[in-house]
Design an enzyme around this catalytic site. Structure first.
Site, PDB file in Angstrom:
ATOM      1  N   CYS A   2       0.843  -1.193   0.000  1.00 38.84           N
ATOM      2  CA  CYS A   2       0.000   0.000   0.000  1.00 38.84           C
ATOM      3  C   CYS A   2       0.878   1.243   0.000  1.00 38.84           C
ATOM      4  O   CYS A   2       2.044   1.205   0.307  1.00 38.84           O
ATOM      5  CB  CYS A   2      -0.864   0.012   1.260  1.00 38.84           C
ATOM      6  N   ARG A  27       3.895   1.156  -6.665  1.00 43.29           N
ATOM      7  CA  ARG A  27       3.858   0.103  -5.651  1.00 43.29           C
ATOM      8  C   ARG A  27       2.705  -0.865  -5.904  1.00 43.29           C
ATOM      9  O   ARG A  27       2.609  -1.912  -5.258  1.00 43.29           O
ATOM     10  CB  ARG A  27       3.715   0.706  -4.248  1.00 43.29           C
ATOM     11  N   TRP A  76      -3.180  -2.109  -1.595  1.00 43.81           N
ATOM     12  CA  TRP A  76      -2.888  -3.386  -2.235  1.00 43.81           C
ATOM     13  C   TRP A  76      -3.534  -4.432  -1.336  1.00 43.81           C
ATOM     14  O   TRP A  76      -3.085  -4.641  -0.210  1.00 43.81           O
ATOM     15  CB  TRP A  76      -1.381  -3.604  -2.346  1.00 43.81           C
ATOM     16  N   ASN A 102      -0.445   0.361   6.218  1.00 48.89           N
ATOM     17  CA  ASN A 102       0.260  -0.508   5.274  1.00 48.89           C
ATOM     18  C   ASN A 102       0.902  -1.611   6.099  1.00 48.89           C
ATOM     19  O   ASN A 102       1.622  -1.336   7.058  1.00 48.89           O
ATOM     20  CB  ASN A 102       1.342   0.277   4.518  1.00 48.89           C
ATOM     21  N   GLY A 103       0.601  -2.853   5.750  1.00 49.57           N
ATOM     22  CA  GLY A 103       1.197  -3.971   6.493  1.00 49.57           C
ATOM     23  C   GLY A 103       0.201  -5.103   6.630  1.00 49.57           C
ATOM     24  O   GLY A 103      -0.845  -5.113   5.983  1.00 49.57           O
ATOM     25  N   GLU A 485      13.793 -23.145 -13.483  1.00 46.25           N
ATOM     26  CA  GLU A 485      13.556 -21.738 -13.154  1.00 46.25           C
ATOM     27  C   GLU A 485      14.811 -20.917 -13.397  1.00 46.25           C
ATOM     28  O   GLU A 485      14.758 -19.793 -13.906  1.00 46.25           O
ATOM     29  CB  GLU A 485      13.081 -21.588 -11.716  1.00 46.25           C
ATOM     30  N   LYS A 489      14.854 -17.649 -15.972  1.00 52.45           N
ATOM     31  CA  LYS A 489      15.339 -16.331 -15.544  1.00 52.45           C
ATOM     32  C   LYS A 489      16.424 -15.835 -16.504  1.00 52.45           C
ATOM     33  O   LYS A 489      16.452 -14.689 -16.902  1.00 52.45           O
ATOM     34  CB  LYS A 489      15.889 -16.418 -14.124  1.00 52.45           C
ATOM     35  N   GLU A 492      14.807 -15.022 -20.125  1.00 52.49           N
ATOM     36  CA  GLU A 492      13.804 -13.970 -20.311  1.00 52.49           C
ATOM     37  C   GLU A 492      14.363 -12.570 -20.063  1.00 52.49           C
ATOM     38  O   GLU A 492      13.804 -11.601 -20.550  1.00 52.49           O
ATOM     39  CB  GLU A 492      12.576 -14.211 -19.434  1.00 52.49           C
ATOM     40  N   HIS A 508      21.449 -38.642 -23.846  1.00 57.02           N
ATOM     41  CA  HIS A 508      20.537 -39.174 -24.868  1.00 57.02           C
ATOM     42  C   HIS A 508      20.373 -38.217 -26.030  1.00 57.02           C
ATOM     43  O   HIS A 508      19.319 -38.198 -26.672  1.00 57.02           O
ATOM     44  CB  HIS A 508      19.184 -39.488 -24.221  1.00 57.02           C
ATOM     45  N   LYS A 607       3.856  -8.701 -18.004  1.00 54.16           N
ATOM     46  CA  LYS A 607       3.864  -9.187 -16.618  1.00 54.16           C
ATOM     47  C   LYS A 607       2.775 -10.236 -16.421  1.00 54.16           C
ATOM     48  O   LYS A 607       2.955 -11.199 -15.703  1.00 54.16           O
ATOM     49  CB  LYS A 607       3.652  -8.029 -15.641  1.00 54.16           C
TER      50      LYS A 607
HETATM   51  C1  AGP Z   1       8.220 -15.482 -14.904  1.00 52.34           C
HETATM   52  O1  AGP Z   1       9.461 -14.807 -14.699  1.00 52.34           O
HETATM   53  C2  AGP Z   1       7.553 -15.076 -16.170  1.00 52.34           C
HETATM   54  N1  AGP Z   1       7.381 -13.677 -16.193  1.00 52.34           N
HETATM   55  C3  AGP Z   1       6.320 -15.877 -16.535  1.00 52.34           C
HETATM   56  O2  AGP Z   1       6.797 -17.153 -16.876  1.00 52.34           O
HETATM   57  C4  AGP Z   1       5.214 -16.065 -15.463  1.00 52.34           C
HETATM   58  O3  AGP Z   1       5.698 -16.877 -14.424  1.00 52.34           O
HETATM   59  C5  AGP Z   1       4.026 -16.781 -16.129  1.00 52.34           C
HETATM   60  O4  AGP Z   1       3.547 -15.963 -17.166  1.00 52.34           O
HETATM   61  C6  AGP Z   1       2.895 -17.090 -15.158  1.00 52.34           C
HETATM   62  O5  AGP Z   1       2.365 -15.892 -14.655  1.00 52.34           O
HETATM   63  P1  AGP Z   1       1.350 -15.972 -13.406  1.00 52.34           P
HETATM   64  O6  AGP Z   1       2.129 -16.549 -12.264  1.00 52.34           O
HETATM   65  O7  AGP Z   1       0.913 -14.558 -13.167  1.00 52.34           O
HETATM   66  O8  AGP Z   1       0.214 -16.874 -13.805  1.00 52.34           O
END
Ligand code: AGP
Length: 612
Positions: A2, A27, A76, A102-103, A485, A489, A492, A508, A607
């Site tokens: 928040c 935020r 938030w 906020n918290g 993962e 990272k 992307e 393989h 996002k």
């Molecule tokens: C993660 O770094 C990516 N930006 C992307 O893979 C993300 O995890 C995926 O689109 C799922 O998003 P969500 O968790 O909001 O469903």
């Protein structure tokens, strides 16, 4: 998180409050509100769901709210869906106390029950309304002033808070209290400001007081007095803010991603604290009862991207601890595969945004088949959160960087807690093991902080590999999930092609891609698979690979094989993902920075992928 702004001075408060809230929009929020003491010494409140623009329109840019003392808030949601009713400021029924927060108040249910017994009523679902009415309760019970009443409330509240409060009978003052949530006080001639973060007041003053934990402030017009929780006066030295506005939004970090990487310990701690109460886990708010847990025959985890990788790690943890079969499915595959679902399945949809189209479609498919669903979601009131039968909210706060870090870590904490509770209820672990696992879970944030202290080594290594063309992340079991993962990272945000591979599968075919100088990250946190993975690392090294080893302190024999080694603190084998992922997040981040790329907004990515 928040956003909070307070103003007490000689100018009109509302436009200043709106301006400050706009500077805090980064935020993340879902609703907002203002409270201003008008010329008739009444406190007027205006709130709005959605964007700040709506609140501004409702108040004619603040001009419709006369008065030179007020508070503002962008919310938030953590407790209670986004709505005007749940938006701050919140007020006691007789308008004696008005405030914003906020918290996260962990014991708000207990405090709410106490106040209900004292004939208080509640109009919202928020923990904030409870805090405001608790202050009011103590003020009336002991007939004391604002500082005393706030101090008494602070001794009862568990959790984190930045509170900014006005009192009907104290017209020219604003009061603040802080524990673990950010709050600063700014002053200039005749004017005083309160804010969650520097950007909100930078336009007006650079003289700020960083109010300490469990301290209280009384703000006059240009003055600020501070007290400790024993109501003793304390001296705080003012500081001059050197940051520019953009740096201030990132809390002094260069990018939101690195800021959020550093917020991971708090995100994990808050998520754990939301369900771990003493020596037990309470899933009451999710609706997942012991009876439901006992009746589940299989778990199907459905997600995308990093959330899918959480599912990959969770599979090993659930199956090993709770002896329950787990399938992990890409939502985009699951939704078109006519999956064979069984009546006692539990479909768990993991999603930070709660708006990912494929994950939402997968949820709806499971519901159409009459299957029980649980969402592990970070955004309160999002589509998946609203439509899932049960919801477990992660408390990572808003995540700005496209590449997820703190939400991913909070999701891991959530699935660990679920797996531990499933194992306890289904009798596959005893009480001692249950308590040992919960205790170890509680040590993760501190261990994450320890890893972050050593980030410069990763930065140095990333700079060496800023021209890498190909990378492999290899591991077995949970280490394979970690590799997935780590690879995502890297891809992307640095645009370096990389692949995660089950270490035992390399021979393989894919090992033919390993050339002289190819960087291979060998993830070896699983002790019983350590030698197996190490032998795979030897195989790629003999083909010219440059090897980075990632393992726990104590496994020093890896240095006989790896060219560069990163160690993580020891933890329960089920939880190593939470620690091992941090060096890999940092590796991707620093490599992207070294390549001069837009770390927070990588090309072609959104996002939240709300379309197919
Ligand atoms: C993660 O770094 C990516 N930006 C992307 O893979 C993300 O995890 C995926 O689109 C799922 O998003 P969500 O968790 O909001 O469903």
């Amino acid at each position: 998180m928040c956003g909070i702004v307070g103003y007490n001075g000689y100018d009109q408060a509302a436009p200043i409050l709106l301006d400050g809230l706009e500077k805090l929009e980064y935020r993340g929020y879902d609703s907002s509100g203002l409270a201003v003491r008008n010329g008739k010494n009444e406190i007027e409140i205006v709130k709005a769901k959605g964007r700040l623009r709506i609140l501004s329109e409702k108040t004619d840019g603040g001009n419709a709210l006369a008065g030179s003392c007020g508070i503002g808030h962008t919310r938030w949601a953590t407790h209670g869906e986004p709505s005007e009713n749940n938006a701050h400021p919140h007020i006691s029924d007789d308008k004696n106390v008005t405030g914003v927060h906020n918290g996260i108040i962990e014991n708000y249910q207990e405090l709410k029950e106490k106040l209900l017994r004292h004939n208080y009523r509640f109009y919202s679902d928020t923990d904030t309304e409870v805090a405001i009415k608790l202050i009011d309760y103590y003020m009336k019970k002991y007939s004391e002033g604002p500082v005393d009443s706030i101090a008494r409330a602070m001794t009862r509240i568990r959790g984190s808070y930045a509170l900014v409060v006005m009192f009907r009978d104290y017209p020219d003052e604003i009061f603040c209290a802080r524990k673990d949530s950010p709050l600063i006080i700014g002053t200039k001639e005749g004017e005083t400001f309160a804010a969650s973060d520097v950007p909100a007041i930078l336009k007006y003053t650079r003289t700020v007081y960083y109010i300490g934990n469990q301290q209280i402030a009384r703000l006059g017009k240009g003055t600020a007095e501070f007290f400790d929780i024993d109501r003793e006066p304390v001296e705080i030295e003012p500081k001059e803010v050197k940051w520019d506005a953009e740096a201030a939004e990132k809390g002094g970090f260069e990018h939101f991603m690195i800021k959020e990487i550093h917020e991971q310990p708090k995100a994990v701690r808050d998520t754990i604290n939301s369900i771990v109460k003493g020596n037990s886990i309470e899933f009451g708010e999710t609706g997942i009862s012991d009876e439901i847990i006992q009746g589940i025959g299989r778990i199907i985890i459905v997600a995308c991207g990093s959330a899918y990788h959480v599912g990959m790690a969770a599979q090993y943890v659930f199956e090993d601890l709770a002896k329950i079969p787990v399938r992990v499915e890409l939502a985009s595959e699951f939704r078109y595969r006519d999956p064979l679902l069984l009546k006692d399945d539990l479909v768990i949809v993991i999603s930070q945004s709660g708006e990912t189209a494929d994950s939402l479609a997968a949820l709806r498919l499971a519901k159409e088949e009459g299957i029980r669903t649980l969402g592990i979601i970070n955004v309160v009131g999002s589509s998946i959160a609203r439509e899932a039968e049960h919801v477990f909210y992660t408390l990572a706060g808003p995540e700005i960087a496209v590449a997820t870090t703190k939400a991913y870590s909070a999701q891991l904490a959530a699935v660990y807690a679920l797996a531990i509770q499933f194992a306890k209820v289904r009798g596959t672990i005893d009480q001692q093991k249950y308590e040992e696992l919960l205790a170890e879970l509680g040590t993760l944030p501190g261990k994450m902080e320890k890893i972050l202290e050593d980030k410069e080594r990763i930065q140095w290594f990333a700079a060496k590999y800023s021209n890498a063309k190909d990378m492999f992340f290899i591991g077995r079991g949970i280490d394979y999930a970690i590799s997935m993962e780590g690879s995502l990272k890297m891809k992307e945000i640095s645009y370096v092609h990389s692949e995660a591979y089950a270490a035992g599968e390399l021979k393989h075919g894919t090992i033919s891609l390993v050339e002289n100088g190819t960087l291979v990250v060998g993830v070896c946190t699983q002790n019983r698979l350590f030698e197996k993975t190490r032998s795979n690392m030897v195989e790629v090294k003999s083909r010219g690979a440059y090897l980075m080893g990632l393992t726990s302190y104590g496994n020093y024999s890896i240095e006989d094989t790896a060219d560069f080694t990163v160690y993580i603190p020891k933890t329960d084998q089920h939880f190593t993902t939470s620690l091992a992922i941090i060096p890999l997040q940092l590796l991707g981040y620093y490599l992207s920075v070294a390549r001069g790329l837009n770390v927070d907004k990588p090309r072609n990515l959104a996002k939240s992928v709300t379309v197919e």
